[in-house]
Design a protein around this motif. Structure first.
Motif, PDB file in Angstrom:
ATOM      1  N   ARG A  34      44.004  66.693  52.082  1.00 19.01           N
ATOM      2  CA  ARG A  34      44.402  65.756  51.024  1.00 19.01           C
ATOM      3  C   ARG A  34      45.831  65.267  51.273  1.00 19.01           C
ATOM      4  N   ALA A  35      46.694  66.151  51.723  1.00 19.57           N
ATOM      5  CA  ALA A  35      48.065  65.749  52.037  1.00 19.57           C
ATOM      6  C   ALA A  35      48.087  64.768  53.200  1.00 19.57           C
ATOM      7  N   ALA A  36      47.249  65.024  54.206  1.00 20.99           N
ATOM      8  CA  ALA A  36      47.178  64.112  55.350  1.00 20.99           C
ATOM      9  C   ALA A  36      46.691  62.734  54.921  1.00 20.99           C
ATOM     10  N   LEU A  37      45.721  62.680  54.021  1.00 18.56           N
ATOM     11  CA  LEU A  37      45.234  61.391  53.525  1.00 18.56           C
ATOM     12  C   LEU A  37      46.344  60.638  52.800  1.00 18.56           C
ATOM     13  N   ALA A  38      47.100  61.352  51.982  1.00 18.78           N
ATOM     14  CA  ALA A  38      48.180  60.721  51.223  1.00 18.78           C
ATOM     15  C   ALA A  38      49.273  60.190  52.141  1.00 18.78           C
ATOM     16  N   GLU A  39      49.494  60.875  53.240  1.00 17.43           N
ATOM     17  CA  GLU A  39      50.571  60.493  54.159  1.00 17.43           C
ATOM     18  C   GLU A  39      50.152  59.438  55.168  1.00 17.43           C
ATOM     19  N   ASN A  40      48.850  59.139  55.249  1.00 18.60           N
ATOM     20  CA  ASN A  40      48.351  58.247  56.304  1.00 18.60           C
ATOM     21  C   ASN A  40      47.452  57.148  55.753  1.00 18.60           C
ATOM     22  N   ASP A  41      47.844  56.606  54.615  1.00 19.74           N
ATOM     23  CA  ASP A  41      47.147  55.452  54.038  1.00 19.74           C
ATOM     24  C   ASP A  41      45.651  55.689  53.873  1.00 19.74           C
ATOM     25  N   GLY A  42      45.299  56.907  53.457  1.00 20.59           N
ATOM     26  CA  GLY A  42      43.918  57.173  53.103  1.00 20.59           C
ATOM     27  C   GLY A  42      42.997  57.493  54.250  1.00 20.59           C
ATOM     28  N   VAL A  43      43.542  57.809  55.422  1.00 19.37           N
ATOM     29  CA  VAL A  43      42.699  58.248  56.539  1.00 19.37           C
ATOM     30  C   VAL A  43      43.165  59.625  56.997  1.00 19.37           C
TER      31      VAL A  43
END
Length: 231
Positions: free
Chosen positions: A118-127
């Motif tokens: 979830r943190a990765a999604l938040a940091e990478n425009d949803g991917v």
């Protein structure tokens, strides 16, 4: 002869199954691999969890496959389990390869501790970006295999991870084989243990890492062939 439909996990396309598909065909079977929307050559297409389910159903119907063994690896166990329910009498068996399982109303990310994703999604425009090479260490992979996964893999669209599964009945109601890759030393997921109690599932252990289509393709093809003999 058995028809196989192969679906790879996060970041991967149909290309991930090249060696396994070759092995199955050498054994006299038909092997088909599908790339899910938003990944590999389908990168950029609108996608989501439900789209991935429909991708699988559509490909089976397009090829007019019957008595099909439907194989899902890792993330794709979630859409594969839903597609298995929807193809009805076309299904022979599901094979989950070190994968997550679908549950009605539950997303991929809801199915296990996933704050890091979830943190990765938040940091990478949803991917969800592909892992760095170090993320594939100690998985039985060669440097060449890791390089291919990293360079040919594509970011996983977040909607495929956050949309909930839709099921009319639990996965344990359909005949299945669960392939547990044991190199990590972890036991099967609790949902797998529960499904095994229903009597329609079998557990097969494979001593390798999480990406057996690369690390042990010949052995995996043999397991898939054996699963295809099950009623």
């Amino acid at each position: 002869m058995t028809d196989y439909m192969l679906v790879a996990g996060a970041w991967l396309g149909a290309w991930a199954w090249d060696e396994v598909a070759t092995g199955l065909r050498a054994r006299g079977h038909e092997a088909h691999a599908v790339t899910l929307s938003g990944l590999a050559e389908k990168r950029g297409l609108p996608t989501g969890q439900r789209t991935h389910v429909q991708d699988i159903v559509d490909e089976i119907e397009r090829l007019d496959l019957t008595d099909v063994v439907l194989v899902g690896h890792s993330y794709s166990g979630v859409p594969v389990g839903q597609a298995a329910e929807r193809i009805g009498d076309r299904l022979r068996r599901v094979v989950y390869v070190d994968s997550n399982l679908p549950a009605d109303g539950v997303s991929f990310l809801d199915g296990f501790p996933s704050d890091h994703i979830r943190a990765a999604l938040a940091e990478n425009d949803g991917v969800w970006p592909t892992l760095p090479p170090a993320g594939y260490a100690n998985q039985g992979l060669t440097d060449e295999q890791i390089h291919r996964i990293v360079t040919e893999g594509t970011p996983q669209p977040g909607s495929t991870l956050t949309e909930p599964a839709v099921l009319e009945r639990p996965p344990a109601d359909l005949p299945a084989t669960y392939v547990k890759c044991t190199l990590d030393g972890r036991p099967p997921l609790p949902a797998v243990d529960e499904a095994l109690k229903g009597g329609r599932w079998e557990l097969v252990e494979l001593y390798t890492g999480h990406w057996p289509m690369f690390s042990t393709p010949r052995e995996l093809a043999g397991i898939l062939e054996e699963a295809g003999t099950r009623a």
